[in-house]
Design an enzyme around this catalytic site. Structure first.
Site, PDB file in Angstrom:
ATOM      1  N   GLU A  20       0.818  -1.206   0.000  1.00 31.13           N
ATOM      2  CA  GLU A  20       0.000   0.000   0.000  1.00 31.13           C
ATOM      3  C   GLU A  20       0.861   1.268   0.000  1.00 31.13           C
ATOM      4  OE1 GLU A  20      -0.374  -2.592   1.958  1.00 31.13           O
ATOM      5  OE2 GLU A  20      -2.479  -3.126   2.217  1.00 31.13           O
ATOM      6  N   LYS A  22       3.914   1.680  -1.152  1.00 33.18           N
ATOM      7  CA  LYS A  22       4.516   1.858  -2.482  1.00 33.18           C
ATOM      8  C   LYS A  22       3.523   2.564  -3.407  1.00 33.18           C
ATOM      9  CE  LYS A  22       5.987  -0.822  -6.501  1.00 33.18           C
ATOM     10  NZ  LYS A  22       7.390  -0.405  -6.617  1.00 33.18           N
ATOM     11  N   ARG A 537      10.711   1.024  -3.557  1.00 33.20           N
ATOM     12  CA  ARG A 537      11.138  -0.140  -4.343  1.00 33.20           C
ATOM     13  C   ARG A 537      11.137  -1.420  -3.523  1.00 33.20           C
ATOM     14  NH1 ARG A 537      13.596   0.120  -9.192  1.00 33.20           N
ATOM     15  NH2 ARG A 537      13.508   2.204 -10.072  1.00 33.20           N
ATOM     16  N   TRP A 583      20.444 -12.413  -3.856  1.00 33.67           N
ATOM     17  CA  TRP A 583      19.105 -11.874  -4.058  1.00 33.67           C
ATOM     18  C   TRP A 583      18.012 -12.917  -3.859  1.00 33.67           C
ATOM     19  CZ3 TRP A 583      20.512  -8.413  -8.924  1.00 33.67           C
ATOM     20  CH2 TRP A 583      21.375  -7.406  -8.490  1.00 33.67           C
ATOM     21  N   CYS A 665      27.826  -3.954 -10.461  1.00 31.84           N
ATOM     22  CA  CYS A 665      27.383  -2.583 -10.249  1.00 31.84           C
ATOM     23  C   CYS A 665      27.220  -2.304  -8.772  1.00 31.84           C
ATOM     24  CB  CYS A 665      26.114  -2.264 -11.016  1.00 31.84           C
ATOM     25  SG  CYS A 665      24.911  -3.563 -11.086  1.00 31.84           S
ATOM     26  N   HIS A 716      20.676   5.258 -14.924  1.00 30.67           N
ATOM     27  CA  HIS A 716      19.619   5.548 -13.947  1.00 30.67           C
ATOM     28  C   HIS A 716      18.886   6.827 -14.305  1.00 30.67           C
ATOM     29  CE1 HIS A 716      20.950   2.232 -11.585  1.00 30.67           C
ATOM     30  NE2 HIS A 716      22.181   2.688 -11.655  1.00 30.67           N
TER      31      HIS A 716
HETATM   32  N1  GLN Z   1      22.467  -8.379 -17.624  1.00 28.44           N
HETATM   33  C1  GLN Z   1      21.681  -7.639 -16.708  1.00 28.44           C
HETATM   34  C2  GLN Z   1      20.887  -6.582 -17.435  1.00 28.44           C
HETATM   35  O1  GLN Z   1      21.368  -6.027 -18.351  1.00 28.44           O
HETATM   36  C3  GLN Z   1      22.533  -6.990 -15.657  1.00 28.44           C
HETATM   37  C4  GLN Z   1      21.729  -6.195 -14.674  1.00 28.44           C
HETATM   38  C5  GLN Z   1      22.514  -5.676 -13.493  1.00 28.44           C
HETATM   39  O2  GLN Z   1      23.655  -5.411 -13.560  1.00 28.44           O
HETATM   40  N2  GLN Z   1      21.927  -5.496 -12.356  1.00 28.44           N
HETATM   41  O3  GLN Z   1      19.774  -6.270 -17.076  1.00 28.44           O
HETATM   42 ZN    ZN Z   2      24.606  -3.434 -13.454  1.00 24.80          ZN
END
Ligand code: GLN
Ligand code: ZN
Length: 778
Positions: A20, A22, A537, A583, A665, A716
């Protein structure tokens, strides 16, 4: 004396059982209306009622930790510690005098999300969890001032307000832009404390009898040297000597996400009335500690976190009771023992009962937030009244554990044998230089080859096709056709843009981990199992419960099809073992190194099948490898050993001429460049554009000789960087590294971007590579 509740949890999911919060936030942000404060009020009332119903009936047993965005941001707002670029927002908050007015909420969200050229506070991982908090910026210019908190009004409901403590708040802060070199935000403790004292008096006036301060910074070794450690402990003593006064509400200080017995000792010297320890990730105190605390904490409470706030496995009630009884015995009569969770439950979903699609047996092994609340209440009853009082619950937990042990998917002898038989040779590729040569000959790429990280924009059409397929509205054939059509378009677009190494675009993947979880055996996925990642998120981690196998090839047909459409190389795209684990909710009944190797072997088979299908470049993404890095230095080598080992097991079966890429990343690359080197990948792409590639000198200094693709487009943001901007970044790269090492790519996958900016930026990127190649020729 006001006793601390005998059963409580340290925090509860805030996003709402149906997300809710979000919805309310995103609607408010997009201007579609809605009143987040109204949603907040409803959520608070609902969770309080729910938690009472689940057994937290004592006074102050229900935690009040609701947050509109983030618990650290809450302190930034409450104490007026906004960076100077948000002076207007600070004024608005001061004017509003109530942080829940629309104007005040808007100000808060601007700090959280940024606006125009004013960047938001930085997001960083909260200890070793998947939750991200906003990093405070503190300098000599920061003026602390009480600006109010929603927790004050909420305290009227009789709950126990939960607040990030002053030491952790400052320890997690970074120096503001105005601060001089080497500035330590912790130096501002004395100035911050009066505002915390004001916070406490407001809470008391509203009726709070207990306040919980979270001080997890004490469990890490970010203050590593003995001097830094004693300074941190001294800060803790100073803070709680000042705050725990007879006029204040009773204070409970929680040391979560690990153990810090020296911090318990420090707190015992102050007036706090309860100290809470994490006995799951942390350690169970021994006889020596308990004897010491039985005197030093006399008349007070030790809260013991025996139910994990981090995983979703049903608790072993017998084991937890043994721990609790041992502690009670060691402490003697003088110290009360309270049963609680190891951390806030914000890291787990709400309620496993809603996952009706899960196999019933599997469901009986699981415990989400609501089940954990019951476990805590049960344990408290068992501790007070003996096993007989909770006989049925004990029986049920034992039966679930037995069913789990006996389940054929939990231990598959062929998997165990394969993992036990892994040799060092299976984790080792040939000489890197020879590989470089073989791959050069096989691929024939120009210098500064251009590529992307894998995914292309996920259009509504793609999402609709995936949903229709999942819901049985279109058959396999129609779904396959839709995906192939998408792949063909993505290939055509990349050829047209002029990229050197193409990708198939990952249209078939909802999520880079869940996709593999759905195709491997040993995993389950949930429908409602959302947990907050940051702000609005959420992610829905898969559950890795059994031995992992790959019943059949997963990605090969998509890649083969993509490659059939072009003469340029198409990169195969896999998610690495460590990221899959990071994850997901991972089983804890066998060592993680073993789980990682199971995944490594399954992925190794996929790599082999991709090669056999003619795919000459295979990228194995490990964006989360930094994330699982243990908080304490002493645990790191062991982690790197198994995580790097599993990645190499996945990839080292590849032929010399096959190029293995990896992608990372969200990490400060410089701190893990050693680990990356050990992965032995041929090419690594990293997120780097926002920092203008400033990591590269450190990388060069380290002697990193492999291929490296520093991101030159911040994906981003929807902004299209110009060719000149990208040229400038590439010149930094070829200046710092041997140009033969450098690859040209965006920061990350493009799935959240639109086609328009994607095409425009990739054209600029290809053009920029051409320009810099020209430089090199001259
Ligand atoms: N191969 C994934 C993508 O391009 C990598 C995503 C990521 O680095 N989190 O979506
Ligand atoms: Zn990435």
């Amino acid at each position: 004396m006001t006793v601390f509740p005998s059963a409580t949890v340290l925090g509860y999911p805030r996003i709402g059982a149906n997300r809710e919060l979000k919805r309310a936030l995103e609607s408010f942000w997009s201007g579609r209306g809605g009143d987040p404060a109204e949603t907040a009020e409803r959520l608070r009332a609902a969770r309080t009622e729910r938690l009472r119903g689940l057994g937290l009936t004592e006074d102050s047993a229900v935690p009040e930790d609701f947050s509109y965005y983030d618990q650290v941001l809450d302190v930034v707002i409450a104490t007026g510690a906004l960076p100077s670029r948000f002076a207007a927002e600070r004024e608005a908050l001061a004017r509003a005098q109530d942080p829940e007015t629309e104007e005040a909420l808007r100000a808060q969200f601007t700090v959280a999300r940024g606006q125009g050229d004013r960047p938001a506070l930085e997001l960083t991982k909260w200890f070793d969890s998947n939750y991200h908090y906003l990093v405070p910026e503190i300098g000599p210019e920061t003026e602390f001032e009480w600006l109010g908190s929603p927790r004050v009004a909420a305290a009227r409901l009789g709950a126990r307000p939960v607040v990030v403590g002053p030491v952790t708040f400052l320890a997690l802060a970074k120096a503001s832009e105005e601060a001089p070199e080497g500035y330590n935000p912790l130096d501002r403790l004395e100035d911050l404390l009066p505002v915390y004292a004001r916070y406490l008096s407001e809470l008391k006036e509203a009726g709070a009898r207990w306040v919980q301060f979270d001080e997890p910074a004490l469990v890490t070794d970010r203050h590593r040297t003995p001097q830094e450690r004693s300074a941190l402990l001294a800060a803790l003593r100073t803070a709680y000597t000042a705050l725990a006064t007879p006029d204040a509400p009773h204070l409970a200080v929680a040391l979560t996400y690990g153990h810090a017995f020296d911090a318990v000792d420090a707190l015992a010297e102050t007036g706090v009335q309860a100290v809470i320890i994490d006995a799951v990730r942390g350690a169970v105190p021994g006889a020596r500690e308990l004897e010491r605390w039985s005197a030093s904490l006399a008349g007070r409470t030790l809260g013991v976190g025996v139910v994990s706030g981090r995983n979703i496995w049903r608790a072993d009630l017998d084991a937890a009771l043994t721990v609790l009884r041992g502690i009670r015995e060691g402490l003697g009569e003088s110290v009360a023992v309270s049963v609680t969770t190891s951390t806030s439950l914000q890291h787990v979903p709400h309620d496993v009962e809603r996952e009706t699609q899960l196999d019933e047996e599997l469901r009986s092994w699981l415990s989400f937030a609501d089940q954990k609340v019951r476990e805590v209440a049960t344990l408290a009853r068992g501790l007070a009244e003996g096993d007989e009082a909770i006989a049925a619950e004990l029986e049920e937990a034992r039966a679930a554990a037995a069913s789990r042990r006996a389940h054929p998917g939990v231990e598959k002898s062929e998997v165990r044998r394969a993992v036990a038989g892994v040799t060092e040779a299976q984790r080792t590729r040939g000489d890197a230089a020879a590989r470089h040569e073989a791959q050069g000959a096989a691929l024939g790429l120009p210098v500064l080859p251009t590529t992307t990280i894998g995914s292309f924009p996920q259009t509504d059409e793609i999402r609709r096709a995936r949903a229709a397929h999942r819901g049985g509205k279109i058959d396999d054939r129609a779904y396959e056709d839709a995906m192939k059509k998408e792949i063909a378009e993505v290939i055509r677009a990349q050829e047209e843009i002029g990229l050197d190494v193409l990708v198939h675009g990952e249209a078939e993947r909802n999520d880079m981990v869940q996709y593999f979880a759905e195709n491997f055996e040993g995993f389950a996925t949930t429908v409602h199992g959302w947990v907050q990642s940051y702000g609005s998120r959420c992610t829905r981690p898969s559950i890795l419960w059994g031995d992992v196998t790959r019943p059949e090839a997963i990605t090969v047909e998509w890649s083969r099809y993509a490659q059939s459409l072009t003469t340029r190389p198409v990169k195969g795209m896999l998610t690495g073992p460590v990221t899959i684990m990071a994850w997901s909710f991972v089983r804890e009944d066998i060592p993680w190194g073993e789980v990682a190797d199971q995944l490594g072997l399954a992925l190794r088979a996929e790599v082999g099948d991709l090669e056999a299908a003619g795919i000459g470049i295979i990228q194995v993404d490990e964006p989360a490898i930094r994330e699982l890095l243990p908080l304490r230095e002493e645990d790191r080598e062991e982690y790197l050993e198994w995580s790097v080992g599993a990645f190499r097991l996945a990839t080292a079966g590849a032929a010399e001429a096959t190029s293995i890429h990896t992608h990372l990343c969200y990490s400060d690359f410089a701190t893990i460049v050693d680990a990356i080197d050990r992965l032995d990948a041929d090419v690594t792409s990293i997120e780097a554009s926002r920092s203008k590639l400033k990591v590269l000198p450190a990388v060069a200094e380290h002697g990193f000789h492999r291929g490296l693709g520093p991101g030159v487009w911040d994906i981003h943001s929807a902004r299209v960087p110009s060719t000149e901007e990208i040229v400038e970044l590439l010149r930094v790269a070829v200046g710092a590294l041997d140009p033969q090492q450098v690859w040209v790519n965006p920061d990350c996958g493009l799935k959240t971007r639109g086609w328009k900016e994607t095409t425009a930026t990739l054209r600029n990127l290809v053009e920029a590579a051409r320009v810099v190649r020209g430089d090199l020729d001259n």
